[in-house]
Design a protein around this motif. Sequence first.
Motif, PDB file in Angstrom:
ATOM      1  N   THR A  88       0.833  -1.208   0.000  1.00  0.00           N
ATOM      2  CA  THR A  88       0.000   0.000   0.000  1.00  0.00           C
ATOM      3  C   THR A  88       0.865   1.254   0.000  1.00  0.00           C
ATOM      4  O   THR A  88       0.595   2.215  -0.737  1.00  0.00           O
ATOM      5  N   ASN A 147       0.915   4.111  -2.951  1.00  0.00           N
ATOM      6  CA  ASN A 147       0.569   5.507  -2.659  1.00  0.00           C
ATOM      7  C   ASN A 147       1.728   6.448  -2.962  1.00  0.00           C
ATOM      8  O   ASN A 147       1.525   7.577  -3.412  1.00  0.00           O
ATOM      9  N   GLN A 179       1.859   6.978  -6.617  1.00  0.00           N
ATOM     10  CA  GLN A 179       0.809   7.928  -6.995  1.00  0.00           C
ATOM     11  C   GLN A 179       1.205   9.358  -6.648  1.00  0.00           C
ATOM     12  O   GLN A 179       0.946  10.288  -7.415  1.00  0.00           O
ATOM     13  N   ASP A 180       1.857   9.508  -5.478  1.00  0.00           N
ATOM     14  CA  ASP A 180       2.327  10.848  -5.093  1.00  0.00           C
ATOM     15  C   ASP A 180       3.350  11.378  -6.089  1.00  0.00           C
ATOM     16  O   ASP A 180       3.369  12.575  -6.403  1.00  0.00           O
ATOM     17  N   SER A 205       5.989  11.926   0.748  1.00  0.00           N
ATOM     18  CA  SER A 205       5.835  10.561   1.259  1.00  0.00           C
ATOM     19  C   SER A 205       7.170   9.956   1.681  1.00  0.00           C
ATOM     20  O   SER A 205       7.241   9.192   2.643  1.00  0.00           O
ATOM     21  N   TRP A 217      -1.670  11.158   4.387  1.00  0.00           N
ATOM     22  CA  TRP A 217      -0.829   9.949   4.391  1.00  0.00           C
ATOM     23  C   TRP A 217      -1.404   8.887   5.325  1.00  0.00           C
ATOM     24  O   TRP A 217      -1.444   7.700   4.975  1.00  0.00           O
ATOM     25  N   GLU A 262      -4.504   7.300   3.727  1.00  0.00           N
ATOM     26  CA  GLU A 262      -4.202   6.476   2.558  1.00  0.00           C
ATOM     27  C   GLU A 262      -3.450   5.197   2.912  1.00  0.00           C
ATOM     28  O   GLU A 262      -3.476   4.231   2.143  1.00  0.00           O
ATOM     29  N   ASN A 263      -2.787   5.159   4.056  1.00  0.00           N
ATOM     30  CA  ASN A 263      -1.952   4.011   4.408  1.00  0.00           C
ATOM     31  C   ASN A 263      -2.520   3.182   5.561  1.00  0.00           C
ATOM     32  O   ASN A 263      -1.791   2.463   6.239  1.00  0.00           O
TER      33      ASN A 263
END
Length: 271
Positions: A101, A105, A108-109, A118, A231, A234-235
């Motif tokens: 994950t 992410n 994507q960042d 990130s 963050w 999303e995580n």
Amino acid sequence: MLKIGDFALLSKISIHMLRYYDEIDLLKPAQIDNFTNYRYYDETQLPIANRIQALKRMGFSLTMIKQILNEYGDTNSLEAYLELQLSQKNEDLQALQRQITLLKNTIQDLKNSNNPKSFDIAVKEIPKRNVISCRSKLSWYSQEGELWNRLREETKELNVQFASPSYDIAVIYETDSDNKVDVEVQQSVVGTYPDTVHTRFKKIPAILVAALTCEGGYSQLEAVNDELSHWILENNYDLCGNIMNIYHISPKTQNEPEKLLTEVCFPIRSR
């Protein structure tokens, strides 16, 4: 009796590994020729070799396999080993899923920003601490310096021994209905000290946090808070405490705002 090469073919264990198993007393030859030192195995050792291979496929270490084989006849003991291994592998799987994950992410960042934060976010534990603290409701965040001054003034006669690092921390509590800002400032100390009029001594337990360090003035802290909030969401973490700012380089020692260094910490727990 089987020569080591024949036993290797039947057991699907390499000759090199059979020799190693002999060295660590995991699977010893049935016989060793006194003159040639050739190793010979008995056909009845094949089930043991199969057990070793099966346990390896389950992820057991050779040390654990050796211990399990010594208790193999005890069904309850064997079941306990398997249950423990299953629990550990489930934890490993959850950790691997979290890593996947995080990778997704972060990728994507990278696609969405030329300067993603990130990579700079760390999950770490702030250790348990003894602290002296001062807490008050303020009209504005900018008044936080008054709390630090009050903390220093009321404890300067106590001959306080500060810990290293001192963890100069401001804890931001939820804003209440009268729009006051509830802030507590803390410094880690060695030993115990009496309370004063406005300061308290207390013990703080260890806590897991997601942390992002920023260099420069405090005007950017709101953006850092937003970055950490995103963050965490999303995580697959949940916020489980009050936001903290650790002042590694503060106005106490640095007059130039662009050289300040603040670590924003969000207490977290896994979902």
